[in-house]
Design a protein around this motif. Sequence first.
Motif, PDB file in Angstrom:
ATOM      1  N   GLU A   1      -6.619   0.899  -0.459  1.00 49.65           N
ATOM      2  CA  GLU A   1      -5.607   0.111  -1.155  1.00 49.65           C
ATOM      3  C   GLU A   1      -5.705  -1.377  -0.809  1.00 49.65           C
ATOM      4  OE1 GLU A   1      -1.751   2.356  -2.338  1.00 49.65           O
ATOM      5  OE2 GLU A   1      -2.031   2.668  -0.184  1.00 49.65           O
TER       6      GLU A   1
ATOM      7  N   THR B   1     -12.350   1.169   8.353  1.00 53.86           N
ATOM      8  CA  THR B   1     -11.743   2.499   8.321  1.00 53.86           C
ATOM      9  C   THR B   1     -12.045   3.264   9.600  1.00 53.86           C
ATOM     10  OG1 THR B   1     -11.971   2.581   5.922  1.00 53.86           O
ATOM     11  CG2 THR B   1     -11.680   4.678   7.053  1.00 53.86           C
TER      12      THR B   1
ATOM     13  N   VAL C   1       0.971   8.630   3.375  1.00 48.33           N
ATOM     14  CA  VAL C   1       0.046   9.338   4.263  1.00 48.33           C
ATOM     15  C   VAL C   1       0.365   9.021   5.729  1.00 48.33           C
ATOM     16  CG1 VAL C   1      -2.374   9.700   4.861  1.00 48.33           C
ATOM     17  CG2 VAL C   1      -1.727   9.329   2.483  1.00 48.33           C
ATOM     18  N   PHE C   2       0.747   7.782   5.999  1.00 47.94           N
ATOM     19  CA  PHE C   2       1.113   7.380   7.359  1.00 47.94           C
ATOM     20  C   PHE C   2       2.311   8.188   7.862  1.00 47.94           C
ATOM     21  CE2 PHE C   2       3.541   4.288  10.065  1.00 47.94           C
ATOM     22  CZ  PHE C   2       2.650   4.239  11.114  1.00 47.94           C
TER      23      PHE C   2
ATOM     24  N   ALA D   1      -0.756   4.610   1.244  1.00 46.42           N
ATOM     25  CA  ALA D   1      -0.967   4.603   2.694  1.00 46.42           C
ATOM     26  C   ALA D   1       0.347   4.821   3.433  1.00 46.42           C
ATOM     27  CB  ALA D   1      -1.599   3.282   3.128  1.00 46.42           C
TER      28      ALA D   1
ATOM     29  N   THR E   1       0.847  -1.195   0.000  1.00 48.28           N
ATOM     30  CA  THR E   1       0.000   0.000   0.000  1.00 48.28           C
ATOM     31  C   THR E   1       0.884   1.247   0.000  1.00 48.28           C
ATOM     32  OG1 THR E   1      -0.104  -0.138   2.425  1.00 48.28           O
ATOM     33  CG2 THR E   1      -1.923  -1.120   1.186  1.00 48.28           C
TER      34      THR E   1
ATOM     35  N   THR F   1      -4.960   8.227   6.771  1.00 52.04           N
ATOM     36  CA  THR F   1      -4.210   6.974   6.694  1.00 52.04           C
ATOM     37  C   THR F   1      -5.166   5.789   6.690  1.00 52.04           C
ATOM     38  OG1 THR F   1      -2.280   7.891   7.821  1.00 52.04           O
ATOM     39  CG2 THR F   1      -2.530   5.503   7.861  1.00 52.04           C
ATOM     40  N   SER F   2      -6.165   5.830   7.556  1.00 48.29           N
ATOM     41  CA  SER F   2      -7.126   4.731   7.657  1.00 48.29           C
ATOM     42  C   SER F   2      -7.890   4.549   6.354  1.00 48.29           C
ATOM     43  CB  SER F   2      -8.104   4.999   8.812  1.00 48.29           C
ATOM     44  OG  SER F   2      -7.418   5.200  10.022  1.00 48.29           O
TER      45      SER F   2
ATOM     46  N   VAL G   1      -7.130   5.653   3.236  1.00 53.92           N
ATOM     47  CA  VAL G   1      -6.279   5.270   2.109  1.00 53.92           C
ATOM     48  C   VAL G   1      -5.812   3.822   2.264  1.00 53.92           C
ATOM     49  CG1 VAL G   1      -4.101   5.762   0.933  1.00 53.92           C
ATOM     50  CG2 VAL G   1      -5.568   7.633   1.661  1.00 53.92           C
ATOM     51  N   LEU G   2      -5.520   3.402   3.488  1.00 51.25           N
ATOM     52  CA  LEU G   2      -5.080   2.022   3.713  1.00 51.25           C
ATOM     53  C   LEU G   2      -6.168   1.042   3.292  1.00 51.25           C
ATOM     54  CD1 LEU G   2      -2.900   0.126   4.864  1.00 51.25           C
ATOM     55  CD2 LEU G   2      -4.039   0.327   7.079  1.00 51.25           C
TER      56      LEU G   2
END
Length: 398
Positions: A358, A339, A152-153, A149, A146, A351-352, A354-355
Motif C-alpha cells: 500500500e 518488507t 492485517v496489523f 495494512a 493504508t 502486515t509487512s 501489505v503495508l
Amino acid sequence: MAAAVAGAAAVGFGRLCDGAAGFHAALAHTAAVAGLAVLPIGLVLAAWAARRFAPHASGGGVAQVIAAAEDPRRLPDDPRVSLRTALVGGVLCLVLFACGASIGPEGPTVQLSAALAAWLLGSRVPGRRALLAAGGAAGLAAAFNTPLAGVVFAVEELAPGLPRGGARAVLLGVAVAALAAWGLNGDYVYFGRVAAPALTSAWLAAPVAGLVAGLLGALFARALKSLAGPQPGALGRLRARRPMAFALGCAIVATAAAAVGGLTYGTGSTEARALVHGAPAHGVVFALLKWLATLAAVTAGGPGGLLAPVLATGAGVGAALSRLLWFAAVGDVVALSMTASLAGVTQSPFTSAVLVLELTRDPGLAGPLIIAGVIGQTVSARVSGRPLYEALAQVQAA
C-alpha cells in the motif's frame, strides 16, 4: 464517530510530526552543528520526562496497546492507553522529531488512537480487545493511508484470534478512519506510486532480500529484546538500574551515527522514497547507521515508533543488494527488502507485505513481497526467537 476522531487525530499528529521533522531539517541545513547538538539533549530530556510524567509513554506504544487489550481493568483508567499517557507521549515524540531522533510516528499514533477509542467508548462498549484493536488499527491506517495494512496489523499483532464481532468492529473502525484520513489528505501515497509489471526477476530476488534484510531485522529485534525485553542482558540490566545514565549513552551513540553525513535523522522516509524510485545511494552505510541510531533512540527511554525507521533501514539494504541482483529493478529490490526487514523485526510477514504494497501502490509485487516477508519472519524466528511485540507486551503487563 470514535473511529473518525481517531483517524483525524492520526492525520493531525502526523502533520505535527512532519512539521517538527521539517524544523530540524531546516536547522541542520543552516547550522549543522546545532542540528547535531540538539539530538542528545532531546533524547535525554524525553527519557527523563517520560519517566517523570507518563512512564507508559516510553517505547513504541504498540506493546502498551497489546498488553492493555489483554487486561481486565477498566479501560479509561488503564494508564497504558489513557489520554494522559498518549498526550504526553505525543508531545515528547514531537520534541524528539524536532531534535532529529531516528524514530517513527506510528507507535505513538497507535497508542493515541487506542486511547481515544477507550476514552470515548470504553465504558459503554463490550469487548476490550476488539475496541483497542480497532482504535490502534485505525491509527495505523490513517497515519500511512493504508487501510488494508491496518486490518492485517490488528489481526496479526494487536489482537490475534478476534471473534467475528470483533473483526467486524476492526473493519468498520479502519474503514471510517481511512475515510477521514482520505478526506483530510486526499489519495496520499507514502512512498509515491511505483507502477511496474510483475517480473520474474522480482520473484527471483525475493528469497535473497528475505534472507539478508530479514536477518538484519532479526538482529535488531534480538538486540532490542536484550535491552528492553522481559529477560534483559547485561546492558538491559544496566538500563533498568541506571536509566538516565543509559539514556545518555544512547544519546552519544545516536549522535555519533548522525554525525556521519546526517543520514540518520528522523524517520528516513525521504531517503527510503528516493531509494524506492531508484536513486543512487550508499545503501550499506545508510542501513547500518540507521539500524544503530534507531536502536539507540527507541531504547533511550522516550516515545517513538519503529515501523518507519525499520522500513528505511530495509530500503538501504535493498539499495545495496540491487548491485548484486543486477537482473531486478532497483525499486523492486528495495521494496522487497523493506518488507523483509519489517518482518524480521516484528515477525508479522503479512502486515509487512501489505503495508509496503500500500505504501508503493505496486500490485505487481504482491506475491514477491509475501515471499520476502515470510522468509524474513522465518529467519527472525530462528535468530531472535519470541516475537518482539509479544515480548515487549509482557514487560508492559508486569
